[in-house]
Enzyme design. Structure first.
Site, mmCIF file in Angstrom:
data_model
loop_
_atom_site.group_PDB
_atom_site.id
_atom_site.type_symbol
_atom_site.label_atom_id
_atom_site.label_comp_id
_atom_site.label_asym_id
_atom_site.label_seq_id
_atom_site.Cartn_x
_atom_site.Cartn_y
_atom_site.Cartn_z
ATOM 1 C CG ASN A 56 -1.972 1.549 1.252
ATOM 2 O OD1 ASN A 56 -1.901 2.076 0.309
ATOM 3 N ND2 ASN A 56 -2.357 1.149 2.631
ATOM 4 C CD1 TRP A 57 3.613 1.215 -2.782
ATOM 5 C CD2 TRP A 57 3.152 2.249 -4.634
ATOM 6 N NE1 TRP A 57 4.573 -0.136 -4.295
ATOM 7 C CE2 TRP A 57 3.878 1.547 -5.223
ATOM 8 C CE3 TRP A 57 3.469 3.447 -5.823
ATOM 9 C CZ2 TRP A 57 4.903 0.644 -6.350
ATOM 10 C CZ3 TRP A 57 3.854 2.962 -6.874
ATOM 11 C CH2 TRP A 57 4.694 2.043 -7.080
ATOM 12 C CE LYS A 58 -0.406 3.504 4.451
ATOM 13 N NZ LYS A 58 -0.194 3.229 6.666
ATOM 14 C CG HIS A 65 -5.933 2.355 5.232
ATOM 15 N ND1 HIS A 65 -5.556 2.434 5.618
ATOM 16 C CD2 HIS A 65 -4.839 1.209 5.315
ATOM 17 C CE1 HIS A 65 -4.076 2.285 6.067
ATOM 18 N NE2 HIS A 65 -3.546 0.733 5.666
ATOM 19 C CD GLU A 74 -3.259 5.317 6.872
ATOM 20 O OE1 GLU A 74 -3.475 5.441 5.577
ATOM 21 O OE2 GLU A 74 -2.542 4.870 6.953
ATOM 22 C CD GLU A 121 -3.683 -3.060 7.263
ATOM 23 O OE1 GLU A 121 -2.527 -2.763 7.000
ATOM 24 O OE2 GLU A 121 -4.354 -1.726 6.869
ATOM 25 N N GLY A 131 2.046 1.859 11.043
ATOM 26 C CA GLY A 131 3.029 2.894 10.610
ATOM 27 C C GLY A 131 3.753 3.561 12.505
ATOM 28 C CB SER A 163 4.567 -2.039 12.124
ATOM 29 O OG SER A 163 4.677 -0.795 12.378
ATOM 30 N N GLY A 165 2.526 -1.162 4.538
ATOM 31 C CA GLY A 165 2.332 0.227 4.193
ATOM 32 C C GLY A 165 3.730 0.571 3.087
ATOM 33 N N GLY A 166 4.817 1.389 4.545
ATOM 34 C CA GLY A 166 5.929 1.914 5.018
ATOM 35 C C GLY A 166 6.889 1.276 3.930
#
Ligand code: PEP
Length: 250
Positions: A10-12, A96, A98, A164, A170, A202, A223-224
């Protein structure tokens, strides 16, 4: 486990044409030979064309990070599932945390997005997860059950569930393999079919092997670490190693 493992990035809201090109080139080189694992990247809307062209004919699938629950019409700024499908999109992330937290997406809206994605032939990746407050109050199962129960799951239509925990996204603080496994096993019992349940929060190359060794963790939503080619490749390799050791063990 007969379920194919999935590792999805997930590049966000990250990327540029140049950075995406370098990342995709490195990923395609690095994931060669990990065929036992399905891999995908979910990019921001403006880059989907670039991603689709670079990944055409490759083993790396791609997806979007959001979709409208509507088919078409006066919904300024929205993107429909049919639009995504028209140029080859396979996956779309829905629900998600977010989007739930920052954009107020309710369980009902997430369910409508899930249904719209499936109607257009996309595979939704449905995210569920509890806040730290809910976990500490012993309400983890209640929260993820509510989020999952809101969605009509057809066992015959492709879909992926992602557990998640919000407190792990994150933050650098992943759920322990045992904590994640317990929730995955709970969710799996509620599912009508053989849907994959992946973990997100994470995940790094260093903790992926222990998470993927758990019997109900079918891969990861990353993610990251999906923005760093070597980290993402390391996670894919951990999933491939878990699949290989399972084959030896069975
Ligand atoms: C995510 O945003 O889906 C996620 C899991 O992020 P991170 O890996 O950075 O915790």
């Amino acid at each position: 486990m007969s379920r194919n493992r999935l590792v999805a990035g997930n590049w966000k809201m990250h990327g540029s044409r140049a950075a995406n090109q370098a990342l995709l080139d490195a990923l395609l080189a690095g994931i060669a030979g990990t065929n036992a694992v399905e891999c995908a990247v979910c990019a921001p809307f403006p880059y989907l064309q670039q991603v689709s062209e670079r990944l055409k004919g490759s083993a790396l699938a791609w997806g979007a990070q959001n979709v409208s629950e509507h088919e078409q019409g006066a919904f300024t700024g929205e993107v429909s599932a049919a639009m995504l499908r028209e140029f080859g999109c396979r996956y779309v992330i829905v629900g998600h945390s977010e989007r739930r937290q920052l954009y107020g997406e309710s369980d009902a809206r997430v369910a409508a997005k899930f249904a719209a994605a499936q109607r257009a032939g996309l595979t939704p990746i449905l995210c569920v997860g509890e806040t730290l407050e809910a976990r500490e109050a012993g309400r983890t199962e209640e929260v993820v059950a509510r989020q999952l129960d809101a969605v009509a799951i057809d066992p015959k239509a492709p879909a992926v569930l992602a557990y998640e925990p919000v407190w792990a996204i994150g933050t650098g603080r992943n759920a322990s393999p045992e904590q994640a496994q317990a929730v995955h096993a709970f969710l799996r019992k509620k599912l009508p079919g053989e849907m994959r349940v992946v973990y997100g929060g994470s995940v790094k190359a260093q903790n992926a092997a222990a998470l993927f060794a758990m019997p109900d963790i079918d891969g990861g939503l990353i993610g990251g670490a999906s923005l760093l080619a070597q980290d993402f490749i390391g996670i894919v390799k951990a999933a491939a190693a878990a699949a290989a050791s399972e084959r030896v063990g069975t």
